[in-house]
Design an enzyme around this catalytic site. Structure first.
Site, PDB file in Angstrom:
ATOM      1  N   CYS A 153      17.531   9.008  35.632  1.00  0.00           N
ATOM      2  CA  CYS A 153      16.443   8.218  36.229  1.00  0.00           C
ATOM      3  C   CYS A 153      15.062   8.768  35.887  1.00  0.00           C
ATOM      4  CB  CYS A 153      16.616   8.128  37.740  1.00  0.00           C
ATOM      5  SG  CYS A 153      18.104   7.215  38.180  1.00  0.00           S
TER       6      CYS A 153
ATOM      7  N   HIS B 160       9.773   6.089  40.606  1.00  0.00           N
ATOM      8  CA  HIS B 160      11.106   5.608  40.256  1.00  0.00           C
ATOM      9  C   HIS B 160      11.681   4.873  41.474  1.00  0.00           C
ATOM     10  CE1 HIS B 160      15.216   5.346  39.104  1.00  0.00           C
ATOM     11  NE2 HIS B 160      15.612   6.225  39.999  1.00  0.00           N
TER      12      HIS B 160
ATOM     13  N   ASN C 287      18.083  -0.184  41.410  1.00  0.00           N
ATOM     14  CA  ASN C 287      17.763   0.983  40.587  1.00  0.00           C
ATOM     15  C   ASN C 287      18.246   0.715  39.155  1.00  0.00           C
ATOM     16  OD1 ASN C 287      17.597   3.443  39.321  1.00  0.00           O
ATOM     17  ND2 ASN C 287      18.576   4.614  40.971  1.00  0.00           N
TER      18      ASN C 287
END
Ligand code: UT7
Length: 328
Positions: free
Chosen positions: A115, A255, A285
């Site tokens: 990520c 993020h 996500n």
């Protein structure tokens, strides 16, 4: 730094298919109320189609970026892709993108920092420009998370989605672009977030397939705690060392893993939610694509000279922050 590397264009691509919380209620023991209150996610996009790998989305994003920025494919010097879901173990996703977007002969490589991948790739690409080595660098973050999710595991399948986002980096003489960055890591986080089977340590077998070891595993609690502390620390550190107060920061670009992590980060940095880019409710996500997808959606709201703090945390563990001045 000799020259700064500025983002001179951004483009996103998300597939059409929407996997809603209501649909997930039919697949696993979950409910909309739990998902929204614990994560902030309402739906995510899923890439459908035979043989449709992550490159499908990355190529769309890059081709549209080239068109939008009026960039000749022959002028691009380098492609860096951030992903944990390349089409194949090798060649790299970046190689495939460079070929399909008609940029033959140029260097192209992937960065695997989960990520934090886009942030890492942006930092690497911007250094390549700052040193004077390259003039036009494409950084693309793309993941088809649906290809590594177990849609029987409610603790992971509700979290992730598919998408891609790409930026063009070019030298900037007006003091805009990446002004500071740092990256951090802690490999002992391996046990909390990983995908075991299929790697060189644990090659895929029928038994492992039956156990679902080829899917994402996450022990959410410890990852959550670490994400909150590292995202918050990272945002604060990069603001402090650049003498930026909360008033000086126009946008926080975090993020998108969990709305609660985003809120905690904004809180710690003293930033009101109006200054925070949040689209987790629409996409979930998307791993390496979250930050460029935010920049793409907020592009029209930003002004030249705006101070942006990008911050990420992910598998590894990996984390980092970037301070950049928006250039256009
Ligand atoms: O981007 C890369 C880094 N990743 C992250 O940053 C993710 C970090 N972690 C998280 O975002 C959160 O830990 C999750 C969203 C994954 C989980 O939220 P949580 O508040 O930590 O929940 P939990 O895992 O502690 O589970 C609480 C309860 C459990 O039930 P019991 O044991 O209290 O009876 C779970 O079994 O919620 C249950 N649960 C669910 N219930 C309905 C877990 N998943 C679900 C679900 N639907 N999908």
């Amino acid at each position: 730094m000799d020259k700064t590397a500025a983002i001179s264009g951004v483009m996103g691509y998300v597939p059409d298919f929407r996997l809603t919380n209501a649909m997930l209620e039919e697949m696993v023991d979950t409910n909309d109320e739990w998902i929204v209150s614990r994560t902030g996610i309402k739906e995510r996009r899923i890439l459908k189609g035979e043989q449709a790998g992550t490159s499908v989305m990355a190529i769309e994003a890059v081709n549209r970026l080239l068109e939008k920025t009026n960039t000749a494919t022959t002028d691009v010097d380098l492609v860096i892709a951030a992903t944990v879901t390349p089409d194949m173990r090798f060649p790299s996703l970046a190689n495939i993108v460079a070929d399909k977007c008609k940029m033959p002969g140029i260097p192209a490589f992937d960065i695997n920092a989960a990520c934090s991948g886009f942030l890492y790739a942006l930092n690497v690409g911007s250094q390549m420009i700052s040193t004077g080595l390259y003039k036009k660098v494409i950084v693309v973050g793309a993941d088809k998370m649906s290809s590594i999710l177990n849609y029987k595991d409610r603790s992971t399948c509700i979290l992730f989605g598919d998408g891609a986002g790409a930026v063009l980096l070019e030298p900037n003489e007006e003091g805009c672009g990446v002004l500071d960055c740092f990256m951090g890591g802690d490999g002992s986080g391996e046990k909390y977030l990983n995908l075991k089977a299929g790697g060189s340590r644990t090659p895929l077998t029928h038994e492992l397939l039956d156990l679902g070891a080829h899917y994402v595993f996450q022990d959410g609690g410890p990852v959550f705690k670490m994400a909150v502390s590292k995202m918050a620390e990272s945002a604060k550190l990069i603001m402090e060392r650049n003498q930026l107060s909360a008033e000086d920061v126009h946008w926080l670009v975090p993020h998108q893993a969990n709305k609660r992590i985003i809120d905690a980060t904004a809180n710690f940095a003293g930033l009101p939610i109006e200054k925070v880019m949040v689209n987790i409710e629409k996409y979930g996500n998307t791993t390496a694509a979250t930050i460029p997808l935010c920049l793409w959606e907020w592009e029209n709201k930003m002004n030249p000279g705006d101070n942006l703090i990008l911050v990420a945390f992910g598998g590894g563990f990996s984390w980092g922050a970037t301070y950049l001045k928006w250039a256009y």
